[in-house]
Design a protein around this motif. Structure first.
Motif, PDB file in Angstrom:
ATOM      1  N   HIS A  63       0.844  -1.206   0.000  1.00  0.00           N
ATOM      2  CA  HIS A  63       0.000   0.000   0.000  1.00  0.00           C
ATOM      3  C   HIS A  63       0.873   1.248   0.000  1.00  0.00           C
ATOM      4  CE1 HIS A  63      -3.148  -2.733   1.899  1.00  0.00           C
ATOM      5  NE2 HIS A  63      -3.656  -2.356   0.736  1.00  0.00           N
ATOM      6  N   TRP A  64       1.894   1.256   0.852  1.00  0.00           N
ATOM      7  CA  TRP A  64       2.783   2.417   0.935  1.00  0.00           C
ATOM      8  C   TRP A  64       3.558   2.598  -0.368  1.00  0.00           C
ATOM      9  CZ3 TRP A  64       1.634   5.854   4.301  1.00  0.00           C
ATOM     10  CH2 TRP A  64       1.054   5.502   5.527  1.00  0.00           C
ATOM     11  N   ALA A  65       3.999   1.498  -0.967  1.00  0.00           N
ATOM     12  CA  ALA A  65       4.721   1.589  -2.239  1.00  0.00           C
ATOM     13  C   ALA A  65       3.814   2.139  -3.338  1.00  0.00           C
ATOM     14  CB  ALA A  65       5.267   0.214  -2.636  1.00  0.00           C
ATOM     15  N   LEU A  66       2.569   1.685  -3.364  1.00  0.00           N
ATOM     16  CA  LEU A  66       1.607   2.174  -4.346  1.00  0.00           C
ATOM     17  C   LEU A  66       1.360   3.664  -4.163  1.00  0.00           C
ATOM     18  CD1 LEU A  66      -0.401   1.608  -6.627  1.00  0.00           C
ATOM     19  CD2 LEU A  66      -2.041   0.863  -4.885  1.00  0.00           C
ATOM     20  N   LEU A  67       1.177   4.092  -2.917  1.00  0.00           N
ATOM     21  CA  LEU A  67       0.976   5.514  -2.622  1.00  0.00           C
ATOM     22  C   LEU A  67       2.176   6.335  -3.083  1.00  0.00           C
ATOM     23  CD1 LEU A  67      -0.771   7.716  -1.289  1.00  0.00           C
ATOM     24  CD2 LEU A  67       0.427   7.185   0.850  1.00  0.00           C
ATOM     25  N   THR A  68       3.378   5.848  -2.814  1.00  0.00           N
ATOM     26  CA  THR A  68       4.598   6.540  -3.215  1.00  0.00           C
ATOM     27  C   THR A  68       4.687   6.661  -4.730  1.00  0.00           C
ATOM     28  OG1 THR A  68       5.747   5.791  -1.232  1.00  0.00           O
ATOM     29  CG2 THR A  68       7.124   6.481  -3.086  1.00  0.00           C
ATOM     30  N   GLN A  69       4.361   5.581  -5.443  1.00  0.00           N
ATOM     31  CA  GLN A  69       4.392   5.611  -6.912  1.00  0.00           C
ATOM     32  C   GLN A  69       3.385   6.608  -7.461  1.00  0.00           C
ATOM     33  OE1 GLN A  69       3.979   1.831  -8.845  1.00  0.00           O
ATOM     34  NE2 GLN A  69       5.738   0.946  -7.801  1.00  0.00           N
ATOM     35  N   LEU A  70       2.177   6.609  -6.914  1.00  0.00           N
ATOM     36  CA  LEU A  70       1.146   7.535  -7.395  1.00  0.00           C
ATOM     37  C   LEU A  70       1.557   8.982  -7.157  1.00  0.00           C
ATOM     38  CD1 LEU A  70      -2.079   5.707  -6.219  1.00  0.00           C
ATOM     39  CD2 LEU A  70      -1.296   6.018  -8.568  1.00  0.00           C
ATOM     40  N   ARG A  71       2.095   9.256  -5.996  1.00  0.00           N
ATOM     41  CA  ARG A  71       2.527  10.621  -5.689  1.00  0.00           C
ATOM     42  C   ARG A  71       3.644  11.075  -6.614  1.00  0.00           C
ATOM     43  NH1 ARG A  71       2.741  10.449   0.891  1.00  0.00           N
ATOM     44  NH2 ARG A  71       0.557  10.988   1.274  1.00  0.00           N
ATOM     45  N   ALA A  72       4.525  10.160  -6.989  1.00  0.00           N
ATOM     46  CA  ALA A  72       5.662  10.510  -7.845  1.00  0.00           C
ATOM     47  C   ALA A  72       5.243  10.772  -9.284  1.00  0.00           C
ATOM     48  CB  ALA A  72       6.703   9.398  -7.803  1.00  0.00           C
ATOM     49  N   ARG A  73       4.174  10.133  -9.738  1.00  0.00           N
ATOM     50  CA  ARG A  73       3.814  10.207 -11.154  1.00  0.00           C
ATOM     51  C   ARG A  73       2.597  11.074 -11.465  1.00  0.00           C
ATOM     52  NH1 ARG A  73       6.178   5.332 -10.196  1.00  0.00           N
ATOM     53  NH2 ARG A  73       7.611   4.548 -11.750  1.00  0.00           N
ATOM     54  N   ALA A  74       1.813  11.395 -10.459  1.00  0.00           N
ATOM     55  CA  ALA A  74       0.574  12.141 -10.692  1.00  0.00           C
ATOM     56  C   ALA A  74       0.824  13.649 -10.680  1.00  0.00           C
ATOM     57  CB  ALA A  74      -0.461  11.784  -9.626  1.00  0.00           C
ATOM     58  N   LEU A  75      -0.081  14.376 -11.311  1.00  0.00           N
ATOM     59  CA  LEU A  75      -0.065  15.831 -11.225  1.00  0.00           C
ATOM     60  C   LEU A  75      -0.311  16.236  -9.770  1.00  0.00           C
ATOM     61  CD1 LEU A  75      -2.231  16.617 -14.371  1.00  0.00           C
ATOM     62  CD2 LEU A  75       0.263  16.800 -14.165  1.00  0.00           C
ATOM     63  N   VAL A  76       0.115  17.419  -9.409  1.00  0.00           N
ATOM     64  CA  VAL A  76       0.024  17.858  -8.009  1.00  0.00           C
ATOM     65  C   VAL A  76      -1.385  17.691  -7.448  1.00  0.00           C
ATOM     66  CG1 VAL A  76       0.236  19.856  -6.479  1.00  0.00           C
ATOM     67  CG2 VAL A  76       1.964  19.446  -8.216  1.00  0.00           C
ATOM     68  N   HIS A  77      -2.390  18.123  -8.182  1.00  0.00           N
ATOM     69  CA  HIS A  77      -3.759  18.057  -7.670  1.00  0.00           C
ATOM     70  C   HIS A  77      -4.343  16.643  -7.719  1.00  0.00           C
ATOM     71  CE1 HIS A  77      -4.127  18.820 -11.989  1.00  0.00           C
ATOM     72  NE2 HIS A  77      -5.283  18.183 -11.924  1.00  0.00           N
ATOM     73  N   GLU A  78      -3.633  15.693  -8.336  1.00  0.00           N
ATOM     74  CA  GLU A  78      -4.105  14.304  -8.417  1.00  0.00           C
ATOM     75  C   GLU A  78      -3.418  13.385  -7.403  1.00  0.00           C
ATOM     76  OE1 GLU A  78      -3.259  13.374 -12.505  1.00  0.00           O
ATOM     77  OE2 GLU A  78      -5.283  13.955 -13.125  1.00  0.00           O
ATOM     78  N   ARG A  79      -2.530  13.924  -6.609  1.00  0.00           N
ATOM     79  CA  ARG A  79      -1.772  13.102  -5.666  1.00  0.00           C
ATOM     80  C   ARG A  79      -2.600  12.773  -4.435  1.00  0.00           C
ATOM     81  NH1 ARG A  79       3.570  16.809  -6.199  1.00  0.00           N
ATOM     82  NH2 ARG A  79       4.134  16.077  -8.285  1.00  0.00           N
ATOM     83  N   PRO A  80      -2.709  11.479  -4.100  1.00  0.00           N
ATOM     84  CA  PRO A  80      -3.422  11.114  -2.866  1.00  0.00           C
ATOM     85  C   PRO A  80      -2.682  11.657  -1.641  1.00  0.00           C
ATOM     86  CG  PRO A  80      -3.169   9.199  -4.298  1.00  0.00           C
ATOM     87  CD  PRO A  80      -2.320  10.290  -4.870  1.00  0.00           C
ATOM     88  N   ALA A  81      -3.452  12.148  -0.683  1.00  0.00           N
ATOM     89  CA  ALA A  81      -2.876  12.697   0.536  1.00  0.00           C
ATOM     90  C   ALA A  81      -2.386  11.601   1.474  1.00  0.00           C
ATOM     91  CB  ALA A  81      -3.900  13.573   1.248  1.00  0.00           C
ATOM     92  N   GLY A  82      -2.970  10.415   1.355  1.00  0.00           N
ATOM     93  CA  GLY A  82      -2.570   9.340   2.253  1.00  0.00           C
ATOM     94  C   GLY A  82      -3.413   8.101   2.035  1.00  0.00           C
ATOM     95  N   LEU A  83      -3.294   7.193   2.994  1.00  0.00           N
ATOM     96  CA  LEU A  83      -4.057   5.946   2.973  1.00  0.00           C
ATOM     97  C   LEU A  83      -5.259   6.072   3.890  1.00  0.00           C
ATOM     98  CD1 LEU A  83      -1.140   3.357   3.348  1.00  0.00           C
ATOM     99  CD2 LEU A  83      -2.348   3.976   1.251  1.00  0.00           C
TER     100      LEU A  83
END
Length: 107
Positions: A63-83
């Motif tokens: 879950h943490w790895a997925l969150l990290t990947q999404l934050r790295a690749r998404a636009l600023v406003h598309e980044r999940p804040a957390g789990l």
């Protein structure tokens, strides 16, 4: 059609939750161990909505790895804040995500 919850505004920018969900599912299957996950928009007084990555059970390294990947690749406003842990991630009989039925505890 139940798709009204697939578009939200985050800090004034439109976010297509369906597109983000497709990215989550591809990355989740490649990581393994993340199980069923969903991108969910929660109301936020300042930003309109804030995105979280909802999952069932205890958070795992996947879950943490997925969150990290999404934050790295998404636009600023598309980044999940957390789990966010949820009791279930409902799906239709055809396997379609029923995003509007996901209950996230705001606490």
């Amino acid at each position: 059609l139940g798709r009204t919850t697939d578009w939200v505004k985050v800090s004034g920018d439109g976010v297509d939750l369906g597109r983000l969900q497709a990215q989550v599912e591809v990355r989740s299957s490649s990581l393994g161990g993340a199980g069923d996950v969903a991108v969910v928009a929660m109301p936020d007084a300042r930003r309109g909505h804030v995105l979280v990555l909802a999952h069932t059970g205890a958070p795992t390294d996947a879950h943490w790895a997925l969150l990290t990947q999404l934050r790295a690749r998404a636009l600023v406003h598309e980044r999940p804040a957390g789990l966010a842990r949820v009791d279930s991630i409902p799906r239709s009989t055809l396997g379609k995500l029923l995003r509007g039925q996901i209950v996230v505890d705001p606490g």
